[in-house]
Design a protein around this motif. Structure first.
Motif, PDB file in Angstrom:
ATOM      1  N   THR A   1       7.231  -9.755  22.574  1.00  0.00           N
ATOM      2  CA  THR A   1       7.366 -10.466  23.848  1.00  0.00           C
ATOM      3  C   THR A   1       7.635  -9.543  25.029  1.00  0.00           C
ATOM      4  O   THR A   1       7.655 -10.002  26.173  1.00  0.00           O
ATOM      5  N   GLU A   2       7.837  -8.252  24.765  1.00  0.00           N
ATOM      6  CA  GLU A   2       8.216  -7.331  25.840  1.00  0.00           C
ATOM      7  C   GLU A   2       7.065  -6.435  26.290  1.00  0.00           C
ATOM      8  O   GLU A   2       6.707  -6.412  27.460  1.00  0.00           O
ATOM      9  N   ASN A   3       6.501  -5.677  25.367  1.00  0.00           N
ATOM     10  CA  ASN A   3       5.589  -4.606  25.761  1.00  0.00           C
ATOM     11  C   ASN A   3       4.212  -4.638  25.112  1.00  0.00           C
ATOM     12  O   ASN A   3       3.339  -3.867  25.491  1.00  0.00           O
TER      13      ASN A   3
ATOM     14  N   LYS B   1       0.844  -1.201   0.000  1.00  0.00           N
ATOM     15  CA  LYS B   1       0.000   0.000   0.000  1.00  0.00           C
ATOM     16  C   LYS B   1       0.875   1.246   0.000  1.00  0.00           C
ATOM     17  O   LYS B   1       1.992   1.226   0.501  1.00  0.00           O
ATOM     18  N   LYS B   2       0.330   2.349  -0.545  1.00  0.00           N
ATOM     19  CA  LYS B   2       1.163   3.532  -0.788  1.00  0.00           C
ATOM     20  C   LYS B   2       0.720   4.799  -0.051  1.00  0.00           C
ATOM     21  O   LYS B   2       1.500   5.733   0.066  1.00  0.00           O
ATOM     22  N   LEU B   3      -0.511   4.844   0.425  1.00  0.00           N
ATOM     23  CA  LEU B   3      -0.976   6.065   1.082  1.00  0.00           C
ATOM     24  C   LEU B   3      -0.183   6.333   2.358  1.00  0.00           C
ATOM     25  O   LEU B   3       0.241   5.386   3.036  1.00  0.00           O
ATOM     26  N   PRO B   4       0.026   7.606   2.714  1.00  0.00           N
ATOM     27  CA  PRO B   4       0.837   7.930   3.903  1.00  0.00           C
ATOM     28  C   PRO B   4       0.327   7.276   5.181  1.00  0.00           C
ATOM     29  O   PRO B   4       1.122   6.752   5.974  1.00  0.00           O
ATOM     30  N   ARG B   5      -0.987   7.266   5.409  1.00  0.00           N
ATOM     31  CA  ARG B   5      -1.517   6.668   6.641  1.00  0.00           C
ATOM     32  C   ARG B   5      -1.300   5.154   6.629  1.00  0.00           C
ATOM     33  O   ARG B   5      -1.046   4.546   7.669  1.00  0.00           O
ATOM     34  N   GLU B   6      -1.373   4.541   5.455  1.00  0.00           N
ATOM     35  CA  GLU B   6      -1.123   3.101   5.354  1.00  0.00           C
ATOM     36  C   GLU B   6       0.333   2.777   5.636  1.00  0.00           C
ATOM     37  O   GLU B   6       0.655   1.767   6.287  1.00  0.00           O
ATOM     38  N   GLN B   7       1.243   3.612   5.162  1.00  0.00           N
ATOM     39  CA  GLN B   7       2.663   3.409   5.446  1.00  0.00           C
ATOM     40  C   GLN B   7       2.967   3.629   6.937  1.00  0.00           C
ATOM     41  O   GLN B   7       3.814   2.959   7.520  1.00  0.00           O
ATOM     42  N   GLU B   8       2.229   4.559   7.537  1.00  0.00           N
ATOM     43  CA  GLU B   8       2.396   4.793   8.978  1.00  0.00           C
ATOM     44  C   GLU B   8       1.939   3.569   9.763  1.00  0.00           C
ATOM     45  O   GLU B   8       2.579   3.167  10.743  1.00  0.00           O
ATOM     46  N   TYR B   9       0.841   2.968   9.333  1.00  0.00           N
ATOM     47  CA  TYR B   9       0.350   1.769  10.016  1.00  0.00           C
ATOM     48  C   TYR B   9       1.325   0.603   9.834  1.00  0.00           C
ATOM     49  O   TYR B   9       1.522  -0.196  10.756  1.00  0.00           O
ATOM     50  N   LEU B  10       1.934   0.520   8.672  1.00  0.00           N
ATOM     51  CA  LEU B  10       2.959  -0.504   8.447  1.00  0.00           C
ATOM     52  C   LEU B  10       4.074  -0.362   9.478  1.00  0.00           C
ATOM     53  O   LEU B  10       4.534  -1.359  10.063  1.00  0.00           O
ATOM     54  N   SER B  11       4.498   0.859   9.740  1.00  0.00           N
ATOM     55  CA  SER B  11       5.539   1.098  10.736  1.00  0.00           C
ATOM     56  C   SER B  11       5.077   0.660  12.123  1.00  0.00           C
ATOM     57  O   SER B  11       5.843   0.069  12.894  1.00  0.00           O
ATOM     58  N   PHE B  12       3.822   0.928  12.438  1.00  0.00           N
ATOM     59  CA  PHE B  12       3.258   0.522  13.735  1.00  0.00           C
ATOM     60  C   PHE B  12       3.246  -1.002  13.862  1.00  0.00           C
ATOM     61  O   PHE B  12       3.597  -1.566  14.916  1.00  0.00           O
ATOM     62  N   LEU B  13       2.873  -1.702  12.794  1.00  0.00           N
ATOM     63  CA  LEU B  13       2.857  -3.165  12.800  1.00  0.00           C
ATOM     64  C   LEU B  13       4.269  -3.730  12.973  1.00  0.00           C
ATOM     65  O   LEU B  13       4.488  -4.692  13.737  1.00  0.00           O
ATOM     66  N   GLN B  14       5.226  -3.162  12.286  1.00  0.00           N
ATOM     67  CA  GLN B  14       6.602  -3.648  12.383  1.00  0.00           C
ATOM     68  C   GLN B  14       7.159  -3.443  13.789  1.00  0.00           C
ATOM     69  O   GLN B  14       7.844  -4.324  14.321  1.00  0.00           O
ATOM     70  N   ALA B  15       6.843  -2.301  14.384  1.00  0.00           N
ATOM     71  CA  ALA B  15       7.290  -2.061  15.766  1.00  0.00           C
ATOM     72  C   ALA B  15       6.622  -3.042  16.724  1.00  0.00           C
ATOM     73  O   ALA B  15       7.238  -3.508  17.693  1.00  0.00           O
ATOM     74  N   THR B  16       5.358  -3.386  16.463  1.00  0.00           N
ATOM     75  CA  THR B  16       4.638  -4.343  17.304  1.00  0.00           C
ATOM     76  C   THR B  16       5.281  -5.717  17.231  1.00  0.00           C
ATOM     77  O   THR B  16       5.477  -6.383  18.250  1.00  0.00           O
ATOM     78  N   LEU B  17       5.610  -6.138  16.039  1.00  0.00           N
ATOM     79  CA  LEU B  17       6.242  -7.452  15.874  1.00  0.00           C
ATOM     80  C   LEU B  17       7.591  -7.497  16.583  1.00  0.00           C
ATOM     81  O   LEU B  17       7.920  -8.494  17.249  1.00  0.00           O
ATOM     82  N   ALA B  18       8.369  -6.428  16.471  1.00  0.00           N
ATOM     83  CA  ALA B  18       9.683  -6.390  17.111  1.00  0.00           C
ATOM     84  C   ALA B  18       9.577  -6.369  18.632  1.00  0.00           C
ATOM     85  O   ALA B  18      10.482  -6.816  19.339  1.00  0.00           O
ATOM     86  N   ASP B  19       8.462  -5.862  19.158  1.00  0.00           N
ATOM     87  CA  ASP B  19       8.277  -5.659  20.597  1.00  0.00           C
ATOM     88  C   ASP B  19       7.355  -6.701  21.210  1.00  0.00           C
ATOM     89  O   ASP B  19       6.933  -6.556  22.360  1.00  0.00           O
TER      90      ASP B  19
ATOM     91  N   GLN C   1       4.193   3.316  20.955  1.00  0.00           N
ATOM     92  CA  GLN C   1       3.678   2.671  22.173  1.00  0.00           C
ATOM     93  C   GLN C   1       2.821   1.493  21.709  1.00  0.00           C
ATOM     94  O   GLN C   1       1.684   1.667  21.295  1.00  0.00           O
ATOM     95  N   THR C   2       3.368   0.294  21.778  1.00  0.00           N
ATOM     96  CA  THR C   2       2.721  -0.857  21.145  1.00  0.00           C
ATOM     97  C   THR C   2       1.802  -1.640  22.079  1.00  0.00           C
ATOM     98  O   THR C   2       1.117  -2.551  21.632  1.00  0.00           O
ATOM     99  N   ARG C   3       1.785  -1.335  23.370  1.00  0.00           N
ATOM    100  CA  ARG C   3       0.976  -2.123  24.309  1.00  0.00           C
ATOM    101  C   ARG C   3      -0.507  -1.873  24.074  1.00  0.00           C
ATOM    102  O   ARG C   3      -1.000  -0.760  24.158  1.00  0.00           O
ATOM    103  N   ARG C   4      -1.242  -2.960  23.780  1.00  0.00           N
ATOM    104  CA  ARG C   4      -2.684  -2.829  23.574  1.00  0.00           C
ATOM    105  C   ARG C   4      -3.455  -4.125  23.822  1.00  0.00           C
ATOM    106  O   ARG C   4      -4.663  -4.194  23.550  1.00  0.00           O
ATOM    107  N   PHE C   5      -2.799  -5.157  24.357  1.00  0.00           N
ATOM    108  CA  PHE C   5      -3.486  -6.392  24.729  1.00  0.00           C
ATOM    109  C   PHE C   5      -3.291  -6.612  26.234  1.00  0.00           C
ATOM    110  O   PHE C   5      -2.151  -6.717  26.704  1.00  0.00           O
ATOM    111  N   LEU C   6      -4.392  -6.668  26.979  1.00  0.00           N
ATOM    112  CA  LEU C   6      -4.335  -6.742  28.435  1.00  0.00           C
ATOM    113  C   LEU C   6      -4.990  -8.029  28.919  1.00  0.00           C
ATOM    114  O   LEU C   6      -6.055  -8.427  28.417  1.00  0.00           O
ATOM    115  N   PHE C   7      -4.354  -8.678  29.924  1.00  0.00           N
ATOM    116  CA  PHE C   7      -4.863  -9.937  30.490  1.00  0.00           C
ATOM    117  C   PHE C   7      -5.166  -9.746  31.971  1.00  0.00           C
ATOM    118  O   PHE C   7      -4.410  -9.091  32.694  1.00  0.00           O
TER     119      PHE C   7
END
Length: 967
Positions: free
Chosen positions: A438-440, A418-436, A482-488
């Motif tokens: 097991t931690e946060n 995807k090419k739209l700026p907001r879509e590219q921003e979400y891609l960055s958010f997803l990549q940061a989530t994957l990298a983080d 800030q990738t934390r968004r799943f709470l148990f």
């Protein structure tokens, strides 16, 4: 990110109801301690039950906000400054503490209560030092706070168990300045106002409530969604009713109103299926002790001792202490399916929950266009076994991370294309989530976390309980995601904890017991906030909670709907027209009294002389007066089973919509409102007119009520006739000080004090002889209303629309595809439907059924037999055009017609309807004026506009626009 608190209408109504129910100060008291500096002023009726106030507000509608603002309000108006807030649990205490101490709350309240602050004193277990004979510092600070500091409100936050403790009643070596050595005696002397949260946890016949009355409060104010029950009658005739102080709440925002008016999220309930055989394998807990468990299956009993395997798939055994090895806590009467207790079944729910999370997260992140602020999406998991999550190799944690990782990897592959700026921003958010991951990304909070000593766990707990803004933010101060968004949790995050951006709750534990269904979904009911902290109402972001549960609760949605409907003030009777139903119809319908109503219903063969319904009478009544169901039953679609797949969608007749394609391309343009500047001279002239209007200044007289006793001949009982309001005309209420009145007028009109002062002081001296009794609340309300009316009338003509160089999708047109959508939600067209119609090919949607909101004129217009020159017509869905309003938001007309003129040219008639007999508010007039101006500028595209309060208005306009000489 800072949360922006706003004045929501229903919360202001609650505050007004509280103020009207408050009896005021006792100015005539002869109490020798009335001026005691460590105590509240004495109020009228202090200590009497009828002085107490009940504020009923549904979960998620802002009870804490109303409670805190009520303290400010009572302090400002009456000088009350000592409040004790009593809560049933540490989590609820933490919620109050965080809200009162939050910077965003302090900043918000400072707008209305300048230079006033709350000094919060929190008492926790262990604060009493018996060895040294010292009192807790916070308790001392509360008791010794005095009236001399007129800008400070003293608040003591405590749970009822502490009030009832021996520590509160004993004498200490430390003596307070006020002369007391016993905490309880010191609290009594403050003449406190007590506020109770979650009143259903404090029945009046229980010890916790009696410990509250032991502090001898002058008045108790209870805030809650549910209230305790009290038994009425004896034996078989006994029943339970809600226990309210004055027989009914002084403010009642019930569940039906909350859902129907969009004050909370809608709910979609999901559950994974099991096989028919598995669904019949139900076990019930016959009995359970610390050492033995007895299960009943059909008529057979199975007994298990501590450590025995109970035989279900998943290696589950009876652990003892009334719990299974998977963490499930047992109680007599609990039922469950063995199939739903296996790891594989819970894996199915986890996988579905992750899918549902991203179904909400992606549109919340993208919004309608990249100019709208993003919305952080949180999900909450309730689990049985803490070990399965907290252990380093906990099976549930590993299962969750495995499925989340798979989903993230799939989404990253998708968004790389995807090419739209907001879509590219979400891609960055997803990549940061994957990298983080097991931690946060995920975190837990459980009761046993308190005092665990683990720093990492404590950080998780602090984030969940205290750092609401962090959970709602996308980035930190350094620009990191800030990738934390799943709470148990394990039901620890229930009453008292709230986060408005919970969009998904997955329940991995078996419930079994008949808990309140609203309480179970309560953590996800609040309306969300965007990344700027702005609360999003349903017309800004139609938000829903996805609630995932096990198959053994497949009737959850029906029970939830029943619980919501049972909360309605008026209950529908399908066999007889009750006085309450009559009163509701009269209240909601203009120009109608009881005699006229009964005459109409009798003539329509709906009721008999004794008000029983004739055959199909109830159904006819509902059709004639849909307000009955709107006020007493949750609307269809607010709570569903199966979510979106069960939401009715209406397919567009794209052939008819395409006849207006060039017009909708024009409507997809975004517009900017440009306002004329109002200079100070013009504004001063408006102020002068407002002040010179003598109708705005009035004296305010005291009000009293009178009960009339009369003898009922039918049963020989004495009755109390309805209370009547009376006014004492001999002496008006003393007015405000000039400075106080000027300050309030400034705050409510947002005008400069110097501008108001110039006119106000002159009028007070010259017209009213300096009589400050005219400076009262009635005069203040009159001036504010008059100013707004004058300002609206002039300001409404001081703006223009300018098209911008970008487009945005509407509810029917997708600008990315440059095409009309295939289908849309039926509810955004209308809440009612009619299947009794034949499709002649000219409607905007594939019918039947027709969707509409009002019987007249909407349904009439949709079913009318138009001539052949009407090529197409239909009701427009919400946000189909989105005309910007100068007071914020957008508006869309109700109908569109394509009319073929005599020369074969086309005219597009847009119609704004108003139901007959419903009256017209100022806001309706503004909407019509806005639409007239907007569409008036589009006449070159063949656009015409009409306001209609009756169907005939539309028919007349159609005949007119069809003629060439009217072009």
């Amino acid at each position: 990110m800072k949360i922006l608190l706003e004045e929501l209408p229903h919360q202001l109504e609650a505050l007004q109801a509280l103020d009207e129910a408050f009896y005021g100060l006792d100015e005539r008291t002869t109490d020798p301690d009335k001026d005691y500096v460590y105590a509240n002023p004495i109020i009228k009726g202090r200590g009497n039950e009828n002085t107490n106030i009940d504020i009923k507000m549904e979960t998620g509608t802002g009870k804490t906000y109303v409670g805190v603002r009520a303290m400010y309000d009572l302090h400002q108006k009456y000088g009350l400054f000592k409040f004790i807030v009593v809560v049933p649990s540490p989590a609820i205490k933490e919620g109050w503490k965080n809200f009162i101490e939050a910077d965003y709350a302090k900043q918000h309240f400072s707008q209305f209560y300048e230079n006033t602050q709350i000094n919060l004193n929190v008492i926790n277990a262990g604060d009493f030092n018996s060895k040294k004979g010292l009192l807790p510092a916070h308790l001392v600070e509360f008791i010794e706070g005095d009236r001399l500091n007129s800008s400070t409100i003293q608040v003591l936050l405590i749970n009822a168990g502490m009030l009832n403790s021996a520590s509160m009643k004993k004498d200490y070596a430390q003596t307070l300045l006020s002369g007391w050595t016993s905490p309880l005696e010191g609290l009594k002397a403050t003449r406190p106002i007590v506020m109770i949260d979650e009143p259903h946890r404090f029945p009046r016949d229980k010890a916790n409530y009696k410990s509250i009355t032991a502090v001898e409060p002058q008045m108790i104010i209870r805030f809650g969604a549910t209230f305790p029950d009290v038994k009425v009658g004896k034996g078989r005739q006994a029943s339970f009713v809600k226990d309210y102080y004055r027989k009914q709440p002084q403010f009642n925002l019930n569940a039906v109103s909350s859902f129907n008016n969009g004050l909370v999220k809608g709910i979609d309930v999901y559950y994974p299926n099991v096989t028919e055989t598995e669904s019949k394998e139900r076990y019930v807990v016959e009995s359970v002790t610390n050492q033995q468990l007895v299960l009943k299956h059909n008529s057979t009993l199975y007994t298990y001792g501590k450590g025995d395997d109970i035989g279900f798939d998943g290696d589950i055994y009876y652990e003892g202490a009334k719990r299974l090895s998977n963490g499930l806590e047992l109680e007599k009467g609990m039922s469950f399916l063995p199939a739903t207790m296996t790891n594989s079944y819970q894996e199915l729910i986890i996988r579905d929950a992750i899918e549902k999370h991203f179904e909400a997260e992606i549109p919340n992140f993208m919004r309608e266009n990249e100019y709208q602020p993003k919305v952080k999406t949180l999900s909450l998991f309730f689990i049985d076994s803490i070990k399965s999550y907290r252990d380093e190799k906990g099976w549930l944690k590993e299962l969750f991370e495995k499925h989340l990782r798979r989903k993230l990897e799939a989404l990253i592959r998708e968004f790389r294309l995807k090419k739209l700026p907001r879509e590219q921003e979400y891609l960055s958010f997803l990549q940061a989530t994957l990298a983080d991951l097991t931690e946060n990304v995920h975190a837990g909070y459980f009761g046993e976390d308190r005092g665990s000593g683990d720093e990492a766990i404590q950080a998780e707990v602090d984030d969940i309980l205290k750092n609401k803004e962090k959970l709602l933010s996308f980035k930190d101060g350094k620009g990191n995601w800030q990738t934390r968004r799943f709470l148990f949790s394990k039901w620890t995050l229930r009453e008292g904890w709230d986060n408005p951006n919970v969009f998904m709750i997955a329940k991995l534990r078996t419930s079994g017991s008949e808990n309140s269904k609203i309480q179970e979904v309560g953590r996800g009911l609040r309306l969300p906030v965007d990344e700027n902290g702005h609360r999003l109402l349903q017309d800004e972001l139609p938000s829903r909670l996805r609630f995932l549960i096990g198959y053994d609760e497949k009737d959850f949605a029906n029970k939830l709907v029943a619980e919501v409907n049972d909360d309605a003030v008026v209950k529908l009777n399908e066999s007889k027209l009750t006085p309450a139903m009559i009163q509701l119809i009269i209240e909601k319908t203009n120009n109608l009294d009881e005699e006229t109503l009964l005459g109409q219903l009798d003539a329509a063969s709906i009721i008999k002389r004794n008000n029983d319904f004739k055959e199909n009478g109830f159904e006819k009544l509902i059709e004639l007066y849909p307000v009955l169901t709107e006020a007493t039953q949750v609307k269809t679609g607010k709570i569903t089973t199966g979510g979106p797949k069960n939401k009715q969608r209406i397919k567009l007749n794209k052939e008819n919509w395409n006849k207006m394609r060039h017009l909708w391309e024009q409507f997809s343009n975004r517009y900017m409102l440009e306002f004329d500047r109002i200079n100070d001279e013009a504004l001063q002239l408006l102020i002068d007119e407002m002040i010179r209007d003598k109708d705005n200044f009035t004296l305010q007289y005291p009000e009293f009520t009178r009960n009339e006793l009369y003898y009922n001949d039918e049963n020989g009982e004495m009755r109390v006739r309805e209370q009547k309001a009376n006014y004492d005309s001999r002496k008006p209420i003393t007015g405000m000080k000039y400075g106080e009145f000027l300050l309030k007028l400034t705050q409510r009109t947002k005008l400069k004090p110097a501008q108001l002062h110039k006119s106000l002081l002159s009028a007070l001296k010259e017209t009213y002889g300096g009589n400050k009794d005219y400076l009262n609340e009635l005069t203040l309300s009159n001036l504010v209303r008059d100013f707004k009316d004058r300002f609206e009338k002039r300001y409404a003509q001081s703006y223009r629309y300018h098209p911008l160089e970008f487009q945005a999708s509407t509810s029917v047109f997708d600008v990315m595809k440059n095409d009309f959508k295939e289908d849309i939600l039926a509810t955004i067209i209308g809440i009612n439907e009619d299947s009794d119609i034949v499709d002649d090919g000219r409607q905007l949607y594939e019918i039947p059924p027709l969707r509409y909101d009002s019987m007249k004129p909407e349904r009439e217009l949709l079913k009318y037999g138009y001539g052949s020159n009407i090529l197409s017509f239909g009701k427009l869905p919400k946000k189909a055009i989105q005309v910007p309003k100068y007071m914020g938001g957008t508006t869309t007309p109700d109908f569109v017609y394509i009319v073929e003129r005599e020369d074969k040219s086309h005219v597009y008639l847009l119609v704004e309807t108003k139901a007959e007999g419903s009256g017209k508010r100022l806001s309706d007039e503004q909407i019509v004026a806005i639409q007239e101006r907007f569409f008036g500028a589009l006449k070159q595209y063949g656009v015409e506009y009409q306001e209609a309060t009756a169907a005939q208005d539309v028919y007349d306009k159609l005949r007119k626009v069809a003629k060439l000489n009217d072009k």
